[in-house]
Design a protein around this motif. Structure first.
Motif, PDB file in Angstrom:
ATOM      1  N   ASN A 268      18.879  15.473  27.219  1.00  0.00           N
ATOM      2  CA  ASN A 268      20.221  15.640  28.374  1.00  0.00           C
ATOM      3  C   ASN A 268      20.601  13.802  28.808  1.00  0.00           C
ATOM      4  N   THR A 269      20.055  13.023  27.285  1.00  0.00           N
ATOM      5  CA  THR A 269      20.264  11.864  27.459  1.00  0.00           C
ATOM      6  C   THR A 269      20.731  10.680  26.610  1.00  0.00           C
ATOM      7  N   VAL A 270      21.110   9.697  27.093  1.00  0.00           N
ATOM      8  CA  VAL A 270      21.803   8.905  25.229  1.00  0.00           C
ATOM      9  C   VAL A 270      20.679   7.608  25.689  1.00  0.00           C
ATOM     10  N   VAL A 271      20.380   7.436  24.016  1.00  0.00           N
ATOM     11  CA  VAL A 271      19.800   6.919  24.188  1.00  0.00           C
ATOM     12  C   VAL A 271      20.430   5.571  22.979  1.00  0.00           C
ATOM     13  N   VAL A 272      20.075   4.123  23.682  1.00  0.00           N
ATOM     14  CA  VAL A 272      21.565   3.244  23.101  1.00  0.00           C
ATOM     15  C   VAL A 272      20.354   2.074  22.460  1.00  0.00           C
ATOM     16  N   ARG A 273      20.587   1.924  21.451  1.00  0.00           N
ATOM     17  CA  ARG A 273      19.523   1.137  20.714  1.00  0.00           C
ATOM     18  C   ARG A 273      20.500  -0.434  20.365  1.00  0.00           C
ATOM     19  N   PRO A 274      20.258  -1.105  21.088  1.00  0.00           N
ATOM     20  CA  PRO A 274      20.914  -2.159  20.526  1.00  0.00           C
ATOM     21  C   PRO A 274      19.814  -3.542  20.004  1.00  0.00           C
ATOM     22  N   GLU A 275      20.955  -4.678  19.233  1.00  0.00           N
ATOM     23  CA  GLU A 275      19.826  -5.218  18.241  1.00  0.00           C
ATOM     24  C   GLU A 275      20.372  -6.845  18.581  1.00  0.00           C
ATOM     25  N   GLY A 276      19.489  -7.533  18.319  1.00  0.00           N
ATOM     26  CA  GLY A 276      19.480  -9.203  18.158  1.00  0.00           C
ATOM     27  C   GLY A 276      18.886  -9.562  19.837  1.00  0.00           C
ATOM     28  N   LYS A 277      20.227 -10.245  19.995  1.00  0.00           N
ATOM     29  CA  LYS A 277      20.318 -11.366  21.318  1.00  0.00           C
ATOM     30  C   LYS A 277      20.850 -10.500  22.791  1.00  0.00           C
ATOM     31  N   ILE A 278      20.430 -10.582  23.745  1.00  0.00           N
ATOM     32  CA  ILE A 278      21.184 -10.076  24.902  1.00  0.00           C
ATOM     33  C   ILE A 278      21.670 -11.236  26.255  1.00  0.00           C
ATOM     34  N   THR A 279      22.712 -11.447  25.881  1.00  0.00           N
ATOM     35  CA  THR A 279      22.525 -13.014  26.285  1.00  0.00           C
ATOM     36  C   THR A 279      23.298 -13.217  26.729  1.00  0.00           C
ATOM     37  N   ALA A 280      24.189 -14.499  27.456  1.00  0.00           N
ATOM     38  CA  ALA A 280      25.819 -14.493  28.185  1.00  0.00           C
ATOM     39  C   ALA A 280      26.835 -14.705  27.006  1.00  0.00           C
ATOM     40  N   ALA A 281      26.576 -15.173  25.608  1.00  0.00           N
ATOM     41  CA  ALA A 281      27.883 -14.186  24.140  1.00  0.00           C
ATOM     42  C   ALA A 281      28.187 -12.819  24.513  1.00  0.00           C
ATOM     43  N   ASN A 282      26.820 -12.205  24.297  1.00  0.00           N
ATOM     44  CA  ASN A 282      28.011 -10.969  24.387  1.00  0.00           C
ATOM     45  C   ASN A 282      27.273 -10.139  25.495  1.00  0.00           C
ATOM     46  N   ALA A 283      26.943 -10.499  26.872  1.00  0.00           N
ATOM     47  CA  ALA A 283      26.257  -9.423  27.186  1.00  0.00           C
ATOM     48  C   ALA A 283      27.275  -8.727  28.657  1.00  0.00           C
ATOM     49  N   ASP A 284      28.625  -9.310  28.321  1.00  0.00           N
ATOM     50  CA  ASP A 284      30.005  -8.137  29.071  1.00  0.00           C
ATOM     51  C   ASP A 284      30.348  -7.699  28.286  1.00  0.00           C
ATOM     52  N   ASP A 285      30.022  -7.923  26.480  1.00  0.00           N
ATOM     53  CA  ASP A 285      30.360  -6.810  25.296  1.00  0.00           C
ATOM     54  C   ASP A 285      29.221  -5.206  25.583  1.00  0.00           C
ATOM     55  N   PHE A 286      28.131  -5.470  26.462  1.00  0.00           N
ATOM     56  CA  PHE A 286      27.340  -4.789  26.290  1.00  0.00           C
ATOM     57  C   PHE A 286      27.316  -4.097  27.095  1.00  0.00           C
ATOM     58  N   ARG A 287      28.215  -4.633  28.422  1.00  0.00           N
ATOM     59  CA  ARG A 287      28.144  -3.776  29.791  1.00  0.00           C
ATOM     60  C   ARG A 287      29.143  -2.597  29.727  1.00  0.00           C
ATOM     61  N   ARG A 288      30.311  -3.624  29.472  1.00  0.00           N
ATOM     62  CA  ARG A 288      31.313  -2.816  28.933  1.00  0.00           C
ATOM     63  C   ARG A 288      30.801  -1.054  27.971  1.00  0.00           C
ATOM     64  N   GLU A 289      29.922  -1.303  26.751  1.00  0.00           N
ATOM     65  CA  GLU A 289      29.285  -0.237  25.999  1.00  0.00           C
ATOM     66  C   GLU A 289      28.659   0.753  26.580  1.00  0.00           C
ATOM     67  N   LEU A 290      27.834  -0.022  27.903  1.00  0.00           N
ATOM     68  CA  LEU A 290      26.857   1.200  28.832  1.00  0.00           C
ATOM     69  C   LEU A 290      28.151   1.617  29.784  1.00  0.00           C
ATOM     70  N   GLN A 291      28.867   0.817  29.996  1.00  0.00           N
ATOM     71  CA  GLN A 291      30.058   1.627  31.137  1.00  0.00           C
ATOM     72  C   GLN A 291      30.907   2.502  30.331  1.00  0.00           C
ATOM     73  N   GLU A 292      30.659   3.043  29.182  1.00  0.00           N
ATOM     74  CA  GLU A 292      31.966   3.571  28.747  1.00  0.00           C
ATOM     75  C   GLU A 292      30.910   4.385  28.489  1.00  0.00           C
ATOM     76  N   LEU A 293      29.949   4.398  28.137  1.00  0.00           N
ATOM     77  CA  LEU A 293      28.585   5.843  27.742  1.00  0.00           C
ATOM     78  C   LEU A 293      28.821   6.577  29.730  1.00  0.00           C
ATOM     79  N   VAL A 294      28.737   5.540  30.625  1.00  0.00           N
ATOM     80  CA  VAL A 294      28.790   6.220  31.873  1.00  0.00           C
ATOM     81  C   VAL A 294      30.220   7.102  32.636  1.00  0.00           C
ATOM     82  N   ASN A 295      31.169   6.578  32.633  1.00  0.00           N
ATOM     83  CA  ASN A 295      32.923   7.013  32.135  1.00  0.00           C
ATOM     84  C   ASN A 295      32.409   8.389  31.242  1.00  0.00           C
ATOM     85  N   ALA A 296      31.962   8.392  30.292  1.00  0.00           N
ATOM     86  CA  ALA A 296      31.670   9.512  29.954  1.00  0.00           C
ATOM     87  C   ALA A 296      31.040  10.596  29.793  1.00  0.00           C
TER      88      ALA A 296
END
Length: 79
Positions: free
Chosen positions: A9-37
Motif C-alpha cells: 500500500n506504499t508508493v516508492v519514489v526513487r529520484p536520481e541526481g540532484k533535487i535543487t531549485a532547477a528541478n524541484a518544481d518538477d519533482f513537486r508536481r510528480e509527487l502531487q500527481e501521485l497523491v492526486n492519483a
C-alpha cells in the motif's frame, strides 16, 4: 526524473541526481500527481540523490503536509 514503484500500500519514489531549485518544481508536481492519483503512503528513497537544496527540502515539507492531511504518511530514506 524518478523511478516509481508500488509495494503493497506504499508508493516508492526513487529520484536520481540532484533535487535543487532547477528541478524541484518538477519533482513537486510528480509527487502531487501521485497523491492526486490516490497514493497517500509515500516513501522517497534518496539513495541515488547527490544533493538536496533548500527548495528541494521545501518539496518534502509540502508533500508531508498534503499527505498527512489525507491521513497518510511520508517516509524519506537515505540508504
Amino acid at each position: 526524473m524518478s523511478i516509481t514503484e508500488k509495494q503493497e500500500n506504499t508508493v516508492v519514489v526513487r529520484p536520481e541526481g540532484k533535487i535543487t531549485a532547477a528541478n524541484a518544481d518538477d519533482f513537486r508536481r510528480e509527487l502531487q500527481e501521485l497523491v492526486n492519483a490516490g497514493a497517500v503512503n509515500l516513501t522517497i528513497d534518496l539513495s541515488s540523490v547527490d544533493m538536496v537544496d533548500s527548495k528541494g527540502l521545501a518539496v518534502f515539507i509540502v508533500c508531508h503536509k498534503t499527505i498527512t492531511e489525507k491521513g497518510g504518511s511520508l517516509t524519506v530514506i537515505t540508504e
